[in-house]
Design a protein around this motif. Structure first.
Motif, mmCIF file in Angstrom:
data_model
loop_
_atom_site.group_PDB
_atom_site.id
_atom_site.type_symbol
_atom_site.label_atom_id
_atom_site.label_comp_id
_atom_site.label_asym_id
_atom_site.label_seq_id
_atom_site.Cartn_x
_atom_site.Cartn_y
_atom_site.Cartn_z
ATOM 1 N N THR A 69 29.330 37.508 33.601
ATOM 2 C CA THR A 69 29.311 38.845 34.219
ATOM 3 C C THR A 69 30.533 39.102 35.096
ATOM 4 O O THR A 69 30.617 40.158 35.738
ATOM 5 N N SER A 70 31.424 38.155 35.133
ATOM 6 C CA SER A 70 32.625 38.319 35.955
ATOM 7 C C SER A 70 33.636 39.210 35.233
ATOM 8 O O SER A 70 33.507 39.506 34.037
ATOM 9 N N GLY A 71 34.674 39.600 35.946
ATOM 10 C CA GLY A 71 35.655 40.487 35.355
ATOM 11 C C GLY A 71 36.845 39.783 34.751
ATOM 12 O O GLY A 71 37.829 40.452 34.389
ATOM 13 N N ASP A 89 39.264 37.819 32.003
ATOM 14 C CA ASP A 89 39.486 38.115 30.587
ATOM 15 C C ASP A 89 38.857 37.060 29.694
ATOM 16 O O ASP A 89 38.429 35.992 30.163
ATOM 17 N N LYS A 148 37.453 33.184 30.222
ATOM 18 C CA LYS A 148 36.017 32.912 30.087
ATOM 19 C C LYS A 148 35.768 31.736 29.135
ATOM 20 O O LYS A 148 34.903 30.891 29.381
#
Length: 362
Positions: free
Chosen positions: A36-38, A40, A44
């Motif tokens: 759920t992090s921003g 890229d 990830k």
């Protein structure tokens, strides 16, 4: 010889890694945080890869080294622990504060695969780091659940690890006691076998020496019996060491009567040796062997009385009494054999003037 008991940590060696695998479910927190992090997609992928490597190291370590529970960690355990720390630290740029989700695994690793000293240091540093991050970063509400989880886990691991270590120590102590008991049993068996056989050989050798000038044929017969006795003693030692010897009272009675006769001691036997059950028969045979050996060695008796009943045995002589003598290994062995067979062994004065050995059930 009795089969060695299983290693005290056998259960933990076989199934410890499965118990550890259950906790892998808590990796859902860093996985969810990363998903759920921003960041890229490439980062990830790297982050998921680090989490997978962390889980693999954790499970492999438990699978391979669960048997080290309760011991000082060896080099490989320390290496796996260092790799866990390295992978966790490598995830900081991607996971941020969620890196603390690796804390429960690091604490559990130190608790179960390393020593108590490592467990307490690791638990204190991990918990302290989590509290410091929460206070300094003003993230107490976000990290409260994790901090509480770490605290509960530290207490639970400390209790469980202590109980497991004590259980392993107790099992190891019991195993050592079993080994010592087996060694004592073998020592008694060897003592009983050799004591009786060598006494009979000595008596026959003396008789053969006296007969050499008077009756060569009888002397030769005594020498043949000596050879047979030595062979029997060797066979008895082999079977005793192997834990396979099963002397019956009937067999022992024939042997001791012959030994008494060779020594010029009259044997008066009453009772039926064949009516006894095998367990009692074997216990009585050892006591009979040791008692008659003592009569031949020390008593200077002229008569030996042996009485057998379904629940008792007595051996008496009219020789020297035990007054003023200390109880030796043989007598202690008789008492121990009687106790192991559920009987009571009494050694004292005989009404015939010598010594009485009595074995009684019930």
């Amino acid at each position: 010889m009795k089969q060695a008991p299983p290693a005290p940590e056998a259960f933990w060696v076989r199934y410890g890694w499965l118990l550890a695998a259950v906790w892998i479910i808590f990796l859902i927190y860093p996985i969810n945080a990363l998903a759920t992090s921003g960041v890229d997609a490439p980062r990830k992928i790297v982050g998921f890869g680090l989490i997978g490597v962390f889980a693999a190291i954790y499970l492999i370590a438990f699978y391979r080294y669960s048997g080290h529970m309760g011991r000082e960690p060896n080099g490989m355990v320390v290496l796996h622990f260092a790799l866990l720390i390295a992978v966790a630290l490598a995830g900081v740029p991607l996971l941020g504060v969620n890196t603390l989700s690796f804390g429960p695994f690091i604490i559990s690793f130190s608790a179960y695969l390393m020593s108590a000293r490592w467990m307490w240091w690791t638990s204190a540093l991990t918990f302290g780091t989590a509290v410091a991050v929460a206070v300094v970063g003003n993230l107490l509400s976000e990290l409260l659940f994790l901090i509480c989880l770490l605290l509960v886990l530290i207490i639970a691991n400390a209790v469980n690890a202590t109980l497991i270590r004590r259980s392993i120590a107790a099992d190891a102590l019991h195993q050592n006691y079993t080994i010592l008991s087996e060694q004592e049993r073998m020592a008694r068996d060897v003592h009983d076998v050799l004591g009786h056989s060598l006494t009979a050989v000595s008596l026959k050798a003396e008789l053969a020496e006296r007969l050499l000038d008077a009756d060569v044929e009888k002397a030769r017969e005594e020498l043949r019996q000596i050879r047979a006795l030595t062979q029997e003693a060797l066979d008895s030692i082999r079977t005793t060491v192997g834990g396979l010897r099963r002397t019956t009272l009937q067999e022992e009675l024939r042997s001791v009567r012959a030994a008494l006769q060779d020594a010029g001691v009259a044997a008066v036997v009453t009772g039926d040796a064949e009516s006894l059950d095998p367990v009692r028969s074997r216990a009585l045979s050892w006591v009979l062997r040791e008692s008659v050996t003592n009569v031949l060695r020390h008593a200077h008796a002229t008569t030996c009385w042996i009485h057998i009943s379904p629940d008792a045995l007595s051996i008496e002589d009219d020789g020297d009494s035990l007054a003023g003598h200390h109880e030796g290994h043989g007598m202690r062995g008789m008492r121990e054999r009687a106790r192991m067979a559920g009987a009571n062994c009494e050694i004292g004065a005989s009404e015939h003037g010598g010594t009485r050995v009595g074995l009684q059930w019930g």
